[in-house]
Design an enzyme around this catalytic site. Structure first.
Site, PDB file in Angstrom:
ATOM      1  N   ASP A  15      -4.684   0.325   3.310  1.00 31.15           N
ATOM      2  CA  ASP A  15      -5.886   0.375   3.349  1.00 31.15           C
ATOM      3  C   ASP A  15      -6.558  -0.765   3.054  1.00 31.15           C
ATOM      4  O   ASP A  15      -5.997  -1.778   2.552  1.00 31.15           O
ATOM      5  CB  ASP A  15      -6.541   1.499   2.551  1.00 31.15           C
ATOM      6  CG  ASP A  15      -7.970   1.848   2.910  1.00 31.15           C
ATOM      7  OD1 ASP A  15      -8.472   1.408   3.812  1.00 31.15           O
ATOM      8  OD2 ASP A  15      -8.438   2.796   1.688  1.00 31.15           O
ATOM      9  N   ASN A  63      -9.321   8.514  13.133  1.00 28.14           N
ATOM     10  CA  ASN A  63      -9.912   7.225  13.104  1.00 28.14           C
ATOM     11  C   ASN A  63     -10.433   7.203  14.872  1.00 28.14           C
ATOM     12  O   ASN A  63     -10.832   6.231  15.022  1.00 28.14           O
ATOM     13  CB  ASN A  63      -8.592   6.331  13.235  1.00 28.14           C
ATOM     14  CG  ASN A  63      -8.206   5.916  11.834  1.00 28.14           C
ATOM     15  OD1 ASN A  63      -6.957   5.524  11.513  1.00 28.14           O
ATOM     16  ND2 ASN A  63      -8.968   6.059  10.823  1.00 28.14           N
TER      17      ASN A  63
HETATM   18  C1  FPP Z   1      -7.332   0.731   6.899  1.00 28.47           C
HETATM   19  O1  FPP Z   1      -8.054  -0.305   6.923  1.00 28.47           O
HETATM   20  C2  FPP Z   1      -6.165   0.601   7.975  1.00 28.47           C
HETATM   21  C3  FPP Z   1      -6.136   1.367   9.210  1.00 28.47           C
HETATM   22  C4  FPP Z   1      -7.089   2.455   9.696  1.00 28.47           C
HETATM   23  C5  FPP Z   1      -5.095   0.965  10.175  1.00 28.47           C
HETATM   24  C6  FPP Z   1      -3.740   0.341   9.722  1.00 28.47           C
HETATM   25  C7  FPP Z   1      -3.269  -0.633  10.618  1.00 28.47           C
HETATM   26  C8  FPP Z   1      -2.662  -1.664  10.571  1.00 28.47           C
HETATM   27  C9  FPP Z   1      -2.087  -2.158   9.304  1.00 28.47           C
HETATM   28  C10 FPP Z   1      -2.343  -2.309  11.694  1.00 28.47           C
HETATM   29  C11 FPP Z   1      -1.876  -1.883  12.937  1.00 28.47           C
HETATM   30  C12 FPP Z   1      -0.241  -1.165  12.712  1.00 28.47           C
HETATM   31  C13 FPP Z   1       0.005  -0.288  13.605  1.00 28.47           C
HETATM   32  C14 FPP Z   1       1.125   0.389  13.085  1.00 28.47           C
HETATM   33  C15 FPP Z   1      -0.650   0.351  14.489  1.00 28.47           C
HETATM   34  P1  FPP Z   1      -9.520   0.061   7.155  1.00 28.47           P
HETATM   35  O2  FPP Z   1     -10.126  -0.426   8.505  1.00 28.47           O
HETATM   36  O3  FPP Z   1     -10.243   1.354   6.741  1.00 28.47           O
HETATM   37  O4  FPP Z   1     -10.379  -0.873   5.980  1.00 28.47           O
HETATM   38  P2  FPP Z   1     -11.577  -0.720   5.327  1.00 28.47           P
HETATM   39  O5  FPP Z   1     -11.442   0.556   4.476  1.00 28.47           O
HETATM   40  O6  FPP Z   1     -11.742  -1.823   4.216  1.00 28.47           O
HETATM   41  O7  FPP Z   1     -12.728  -0.596   6.198  1.00 28.47           O
END
Ligand code: FPP
Length: 244
Positions: A15, A63
């Site tokens: 996250d 998502n």
């Molecule tokens: C959360 O950060 C992360 C995700 C929703 C996706 C995780 C994906 C990756 C690390 C890269 C892709 C990897 C694969 C295997 C596809 P957020 O966007 O919710 O961050 P925030 O809470 O700060 O907005």
């Protein structure tokens, strides 16, 4: 006291990509791209830290509500990750498994998932599970449906169902339960990640945005885990001794 020094299954909620990017005045997609680099560092470091199974939350069933461009970026990153790293993963004995619903994924994504799973199927040194289009409740519901279908077809009876049988219907079938769930970015929630499987997992929350994550953070989370006593609902070893 249950030993905490055996091979581990660590599951990570990666996250903070969006906040990492925002702090730098960059679009959220930049955070996800850096997130892939952090994932690579973490996968590489995990075996030496005693981890045999690593499960990461790449894309949740929730998502899809994000802007279309961000969804497309996350899909593209999964594809790019497999394309750039598959040969190395094969060489290093990593088995890749993608858990989550296949419905709703485009053919090119389905093809890449299939390629990653098929080409690494014979590997057993390390299991990398990528939760993609995954939601814990959806997975449990799908499992219940599978069992109900067997009953409908006369292949099982309702009274056959116990925890061990139910687990074989989940997308995580065959993998050990996670010992440790890590969530980065300071949020303290499970967010529908492995709700059945993490019944007895230890939880560690780390105040670092995922794109900054690396071997030292994973090592610190594991050290915290190893310092804990796991009782799985039983008494601690001291209490058992005291009770004679
Ligand atoms: C959360 O950060 C992360 C995700 C929703 C996706 C995780 C994906 C990756 C690390 C890269 C892709 C990897 C694969 C295997 C596809 P957020 O966007 O919710 O961050 P925030 O809470 O700060 O907005």
């Amino acid at each position: 006291m249950t030993p905490t020094d055996g091979p581990l299954h660590v599951a990570i909620i990666m996250d903070g990509n969006g906040r990492w990017a925002k702090q730098r005045g960059l679009p959220r997609t930049f955070g996800h791209r850096e997130g892939v680099k952090a994932l690579k560092r973490t996968v590489e470091a995990a075996p030496d830290l005693g981890v045999e199974t690593l499960t990461v939350f790449g894309f949740s069933t929730e998502n899809w509500r994000r802007p279309m461009a961000e969804v497309a970026e996350l899909m593209g990153l999964l594809k790019a990750y497999v394309e750039s790293d598959l040969d190395r993963l094969i060489r290093e004995g990593v088995r890749v498994r993608v858990i989550g619903r296949r419905t709703g994924l485009k053919p090119d994504i389905l093809e890449i998932i299939d390629r990653a799973e098929t080409r690494t199927a014979g590997n057993s040194r390390f299991l990398l599970q990528v939760a993609f289009n995954y939601g814990g409740r959806a997975d449990i519901t799908d499992a219940a449906r599978r069992f109900a279908e067997q009953v409908e077809q006369g292949r099982a009876k309702a009274s056959d169902l116990d925890e061990a049988l139910f687990e074989t219907m989940l997308s995580t079938v065959g993998a050990p339960d996670p010992d440790l769930i890590v969530r980065t970015s300071g949020e303290r929630r499970i967010s529908n990640f492995l709700p059945w499987e993490c019944a007895y997992a230890e939880l560690v929350f780390q105040d670092v945005f995922w794109p900054d994550y690396g071997p030292d953070h994973l090592g610190a989370a594991i050290a915290e885990f190893r310092a804990r006593e796991r009782r799985f609902g039983g008494a601690s070893s001291d209490d058992v001794l005291a009770a004679g």
